[in-house]
Scaffold this active site. Structure first.
Site, PDB file in Angstrom:
ATOM      1  N   SER A  23       0.849  -1.189   0.000  1.00 13.45           N
ATOM      2  CA  SER A  23       0.000   0.000   0.000  1.00 13.45           C
ATOM      3  C   SER A  23       0.879   1.231   0.000  1.00 13.45           C
ATOM      4  O   SER A  23       2.032   1.182   0.446  1.00 13.45           O
ATOM      5  CB  SER A  23      -0.876   0.003   1.255  1.00 13.45           C
ATOM      6  OG  SER A  23      -1.471   1.273   1.467  1.00 13.45           O
ATOM      7  N   TYR A  46      -1.883  -1.343  10.134  1.00 13.16           N
ATOM      8  CA  TYR A  46      -1.993  -1.423   8.682  1.00 13.16           C
ATOM      9  C   TYR A  46      -0.692  -0.951   8.031  1.00 13.16           C
ATOM     10  O   TYR A  46      -0.115  -1.656   7.206  1.00 13.16           O
ATOM     11  CB  TYR A  46      -3.181  -0.587   8.185  1.00 13.16           C
ATOM     12  CG  TYR A  46      -3.366  -0.666   6.685  1.00 13.16           C
ATOM     13  CD1 TYR A  46      -4.023  -1.738   6.113  1.00 13.16           C
ATOM     14  CD2 TYR A  46      -2.871   0.334   5.848  1.00 13.16           C
ATOM     15  CE1 TYR A  46      -4.197  -1.819   4.732  1.00 13.16           C
ATOM     16  CE2 TYR A  46      -3.044   0.265   4.476  1.00 13.16           C
ATOM     17  CZ  TYR A  46      -3.694  -0.810   3.928  1.00 13.16           C
ATOM     18  OH  TYR A  46      -3.852  -0.893   2.572  1.00 13.16           O
TER      19      TYR A  46
END
Length: 122
Positions: A23, A46
């Site tokens: 990401s 995350y």
């Protein structure tokens, strides 16, 4: 575990291409201001996991290259998934193309990395 199991198969056949999906938040920190007053937020696990996946990708790429196994990762920015208009606008202001990705925007890079056209990319 997934990488390990793929590696076993790839090493038996002496070739392969593993693509990890990371990401943008594995590369840069999120702009927490765009999450203000939203019903969702970004969280540290995350970013940490996506950063770790990039590190694992780099580590495996140098280990398995001698066996003709390519390991790459793709780090897309925000992918639109029914986000509200306020978030979409705030996020898009941070992106050079002024928009969030759509779910098919990374298909081309994935096809390239899986193809023989990327035989030197790891």
């Amino acid at each position: 575990m997934f990488s390990r199991e793929c590696g076993k198969i790839f090493q038996q056949q002496s070739f392969g291409s593993l693509i990890n999906i990371s990401s943008i938040y594995g590369v840069v920190a999120p702009d927490h201001r765009i999450y203000k007053n939203q019903s969702f937020n970004t969280f540290p696990a995350y970013s940490a996991s996506k950063f770790g996946l990039i590190g694992l990708t780099k580590w495996l790429s140098t280990l398995w290259a001698q066996n003709n196994i390519r390991v790459n990762s793709v780090s897309p920015g925000g992918v639109f998934n029914n986000h509200n208009k306020k978030f979409k606008k705030k996020y898009s202001l941070r992106v050079p193309m002024s928009r969030m990705a759509n779910k098919n925007d990374i298909n081309g890079i994935l096809l390239y990395l899986l193809s023989d056209n990327s035989s030197y990319c790891t």
